[in-house]
Scaffold this active site. Structure first.
Site, PDB file in Angstrom:
ATOM      1  N   VAL A  73       0.808  -1.222   0.000  1.00  0.00           N
ATOM      2  CA  VAL A  73       0.000   0.000   0.000  1.00  0.00           C
ATOM      3  C   VAL A  73       0.839   1.268   0.000  1.00  0.00           C
ATOM      4  CG1 VAL A  73      -1.976  -1.123   1.106  1.00  0.00           C
ATOM      5  CG2 VAL A  73      -0.248   0.015   2.526  1.00  0.00           C
ATOM      6  N   SER A 151      -9.464   1.464  14.910  1.00  0.00           N
ATOM      7  CA  SER A 151      -9.210   0.897  16.228  1.00  0.00           C
ATOM      8  C   SER A 151      -9.921   1.740  17.272  1.00  0.00           C
ATOM      9  CB  SER A 151      -7.708   0.879  16.530  1.00  0.00           C
ATOM     10  OG  SER A 151      -7.466   0.581  17.901  1.00  0.00           O
ATOM     11  N   TYR A 164       0.385   4.897  16.653  1.00  0.00           N
ATOM     12  CA  TYR A 164      -0.728   4.054  16.239  1.00  0.00           C
ATOM     13  C   TYR A 164      -2.063   4.737  16.526  1.00  0.00           C
ATOM     14  CZ  TYR A 164      -3.630  -0.136  15.733  1.00  0.00           C
ATOM     15  OH  TYR A 164      -4.591  -1.041  15.342  1.00  0.00           O
ATOM     16  N   LYS A 168      -4.961   5.927  13.752  1.00  0.00           N
ATOM     17  CA  LYS A 168      -6.328   5.425  13.720  1.00  0.00           C
ATOM     18  C   LYS A 168      -7.347   6.554  13.896  1.00  0.00           C
ATOM     19  CE  LYS A 168      -5.209   1.264  12.801  1.00  0.00           C
ATOM     20  NZ  LYS A 168      -5.491   0.704  11.460  1.00  0.00           N
TER      21      LYS A 168
END
Length: 260
Positions: A73, A151, A164, A168
């Site tokens: 990606v 998430s 992270y 998200k």
């Protein structure tokens, strides 16, 4: 009175067009691919190695509905080629599941900026690039559904997880913006945000007594989730074709994110 769809007509409609899934080699991505195939959809498994599902055994009866394609990606041209190839498998591109992602963690005081860039490059920029590449293909088919994998960290403050968590939160924002912009083209965009889901990658960690003693009392249902549960939710969204549902984040965390 509208007659209900017969089993054969439902099977035909699901066989028309293909759903692409990034990061489908294992864990949640593999579970989603298998569940969609089980429900009659044709699925393109986009993975960096191009080997498709590598975890467990693919049932013989599902294998004809699964196609493995190589795709990273973070490679925009390769991503576009993979989605165009998916559309050529028959009936055009009918949906996209953005599951590919990385998770790097560490103390925010000295977390390397390069690690932050790496997380954002895959989880945010790569996801957005996949949506952009899918857009003309979905529009040409008359619409479709994009499911982004977020998430429940997106609304929490989580120590040692700045990169992270930020990525998200960005996924949720991208979902909302694309849903508004692309609704006139018949494209719905949703964000499925799991909590702690037990996979082969984290099973040993979640089984540690200290982790279980800390975590389980904070999950109202009293356990962690399973990849199959996430897969059934994603598959249901494609099966039901709820066109009036778009832009939302659907949390699947056993109530942990709202427990006080």
């Amino acid at each position: 009175m509208i007659a209900p769809a017969t089993g054969s007509s439902v099977a035909r409609s699901r066989a028309e067009g293909c759903i692409a899934i990034t990061g489908a080699s294992r864990g949640i991505g593999a579970a989603v691919a298998l569940e969609l195939a089980r429900r009659g959809f044709s699925v393109a498994c986009l993975t960096r190695a191009g080997r498709g599902i590598e975890e467990g055994t693919v049932p013989v009866e599902l294998a004809p509905r699964l196609r493995a394609l190589a795709c990273d990606v973070t490679d925009g041209l390769g991503l576009t080629r993979a989605l165009v190839e998916t559309a050529r498998l028959g009936g055009g591109l009918r949906g996209l599941v953005n599951n590919a992602g990385v998770h790097l963690h560490g103390s925010s005081a000295d977390f390397p900026a390069d690690d932050l860039r790496a997380v954002l490059e895959t989880n945010v920029v790569g996801l957005f690039a996949a949506c952009q590449a899918a857009y003309p293909l979905l529009k040409a088919r008359g619409g479709g559904l994009i499911v982004n994998m977020g998430s429940f960290f997106d609304r929490l403050g989580v120590t040692r997880n700045l990169a992270y968590t930020a990525s998200k939160a960005a996924v949720a924002g991208i979902t909302r913006c694309l849903a508004v912009e692309w609704a006139p083209d018949g494209i719905a965009v949703l964000n499925v945000a799991p909590g702690y889901i037990e996979t082969n990658l984290n099973r040993e960690f979640l089984a540690r007594p200290a982790v279980r003693d800390y975590l389980l009392p904070r999950i109202p249902v009293g356990r962690t989730g399973r990849p199959e549960e996430v897969a059934r939710l994603v598959a249901a969204l494609f099966c039901e074709e709820l066109g009036f549902l778009t832009g939302e984040t659907l949390y699947l965390d056993g109530g942990q994110g709202i427990a006080h």
